[in-house]
Design a protein around this motif. Structure first.
Motif, mmCIF file in Angstrom:
data_model
loop_
_atom_site.group_PDB
_atom_site.id
_atom_site.type_symbol
_atom_site.label_atom_id
_atom_site.label_comp_id
_atom_site.label_asym_id
_atom_site.label_seq_id
_atom_site.Cartn_x
_atom_site.Cartn_y
_atom_site.Cartn_z
ATOM 1 N N ALA A 15 0.837 -1.213 0.000
ATOM 2 C CA ALA A 15 0.000 0.000 0.000
ATOM 3 C C ALA A 15 0.869 1.259 0.000
ATOM 4 C CB ALA A 15 -0.932 -0.001 1.222
ATOM 5 N N GLU A 16 2.003 1.222 0.711
ATOM 6 C CA GLU A 16 2.901 2.394 0.722
ATOM 7 C C GLU A 16 3.542 2.579 -0.663
ATOM 8 O OE1 GLU A 16 3.269 4.604 3.105
ATOM 9 O OE2 GLU A 16 2.376 3.593 4.830
ATOM 10 N N PHE A 17 3.937 1.465 -1.292
ATOM 11 C CA PHE A 17 4.514 1.598 -2.641
ATOM 12 C C PHE A 17 3.440 2.025 -3.647
ATOM 13 C CE2 PHE A 17 8.085 -1.212 -1.085
ATOM 14 C CZ PHE A 17 9.045 -0.214 -1.148
ATOM 15 N N GLU A 48 8.801 10.211 -0.541
ATOM 16 C CA GLU A 48 8.556 9.927 0.883
ATOM 17 C C GLU A 48 7.842 8.591 1.059
ATOM 18 O OE1 GLU A 48 6.791 12.769 3.440
ATOM 19 O OE2 GLU A 48 8.474 14.151 3.257
ATOM 20 N N GLU A 49 6.893 8.325 0.173
ATOM 21 C CA GLU A 49 6.145 7.065 0.284
ATOM 22 C C GLU A 49 7.050 5.859 0.069
ATOM 23 O OE1 GLU A 49 3.502 7.102 1.663
ATOM 24 O OE2 GLU A 49 2.487 8.972 1.180
ATOM 25 N N ARG A 50 8.033 6.036 -0.812
ATOM 26 C CA ARG A 50 8.988 4.951 -1.036
ATOM 27 C C ARG A 50 9.775 4.692 0.257
ATOM 28 N NH1 ARG A 50 13.845 4.312 -2.318
ATOM 29 N NH2 ARG A 50 14.416 2.323 -3.207
ATOM 30 N N VAL A 51 10.147 5.773 0.933
ATOM 31 C CA VAL A 51 10.851 5.635 2.217
ATOM 32 C C VAL A 51 9.958 4.900 3.224
ATOM 33 C CG1 VAL A 51 11.825 6.915 4.181
ATOM 34 C CG2 VAL A 51 12.309 7.675 1.842
ATOM 35 N N HIS A 52 8.651 5.240 3.224
ATOM 36 C CA HIS A 52 7.734 4.554 4.146
ATOM 37 C C HIS A 52 7.695 3.048 3.850
ATOM 38 C CE1 HIS A 52 5.249 8.506 4.740
ATOM 39 N NE2 HIS A 52 6.488 8.598 5.174
ATOM 40 N N GLY A 53 7.600 2.716 2.571
ATOM 41 C CA GLY A 53 7.581 1.298 2.179
ATOM 42 C C GLY A 53 8.860 0.599 2.643
ATOM 43 N N HIS A 92 -6.997 9.226 0.122
ATOM 44 C CA HIS A 92 -6.073 8.090 0.160
ATOM 45 C C HIS A 92 -5.326 8.051 1.492
ATOM 46 C CE1 HIS A 92 -3.504 4.934 -1.326
ATOM 47 N NE2 HIS A 92 -2.447 5.641 -0.978
ATOM 48 N N GLU A 93 -4.909 9.219 1.968
ATOM 49 C CA GLU A 93 -4.201 9.250 3.258
ATOM 50 C C GLU A 93 -5.101 8.793 4.401
ATOM 51 O OE1 GLU A 93 -1.055 9.335 3.750
ATOM 52 O OE2 GLU A 93 -0.798 9.601 1.610
ATOM 53 N N CYS A 94 -6.399 9.133 4.332
ATOM 54 C CA CYS A 94 -7.328 8.655 5.375
ATOM 55 C C CYS A 94 -7.415 7.136 5.349
ATOM 56 C CB CYS A 94 -8.716 9.271 5.180
ATOM 57 S SG CYS A 94 -8.740 11.047 5.462
HETATM 58 FE FE1 OFO Z 1 2.954 6.688 3.778
HETATM 59 O O1 OFO Z 1 1.945 8.111 4.206
HETATM 60 FE FE2 OFO Z 1 1.005 8.549 2.704
HETATM 61 O O2 OFO Z 1 0.397 6.982 2.112
#
Ligand code: OFO
Length: 169
Positions: A15-17, A48-53, A92-94
């Motif tokens: 989901a993060e990717f 940033e989302e890639r970093v989260h993944g 999407h963030e929610c």
């Molecule tokens: Fe990873 O915070 Fe947005 O999806």
């Protein structure tokens, strides 16, 4: 690492990717609309989302689990307006926040303190992610069809830069 946590974390890193893909697609939409500031903002968001993944990848590996990369869904490539794109980003963030909360519930149920602790970073991050997207949605609603207002927002958003260390902190 317990198998159902491993599975849920693998699903979440997908989901993060996907978020990274979605925001990169929005960046391309804004570039095509000559809204270069919004395009730059979305590119940073995608990074940033890639970093989260990758945080999930590292955690699974550190806990002796197995990362199983899954197919990433294809995001949309067009939006009706800048407002529609940022509204989708906010929605999407929610959704991502709800998924993080479910992971916290699972970690608690499994008594997995390390997973619980790891997820707290994401709980705080999601507060920021939702607030930022919502602020931009409200600004875009306020300017409506005013081209000067749109250009000012575009310029402001263009000042965002990607700081890998900050994205992970
Ligand atoms: Fe990873 O915070 Fe947005 O999806």
């Amino acid at each position: 690492m317990k198998k159902d946590i491993e599975k849920a974390f693998n699903d979440h890193l997908n989901a993060e990717f996907f978020s990274a893909y979605l925001y990169l697609s929005m960046a391309n939409y804004f570039a095509a609309e000559n809204l270069d500031g919004m395009a730059a903002w979305m590119r940073v968001q995608s990074e940033e989302e890639r970093v989260h993944g990758m945080k999930f990848v590292d955690f699974i590996n550190d806990r002796g689990g197995r990362v199983a990369l899954q197919k990433i869904d294809q995001p949309a490539i067009e939006w009706k307006s800048p407002l529609a794109a940022f509204q989708e980003a906010y929605d999407h963030e929610c959704l991502i926040s709800a998924k993080i909360n479910e992971l916290v519930d699972l970690a608690n149920k499994q008594n997995d303190h390390a997973a619980h602790n790891f997820l707290q970073w994401f709980v705080s991050e999601q507060v920021e992610e939702e607030a930022t997207a919502q602020r931009i949605v409200e600004q875009l609603k306020r300017v409506g069809d005013n081209p000067v207002g749109l250009m000012i927002i575009d310029q402001q958003l263009g000042s965002r830069t990607f700081a890998p260390a900050e994205a992970a902190d």
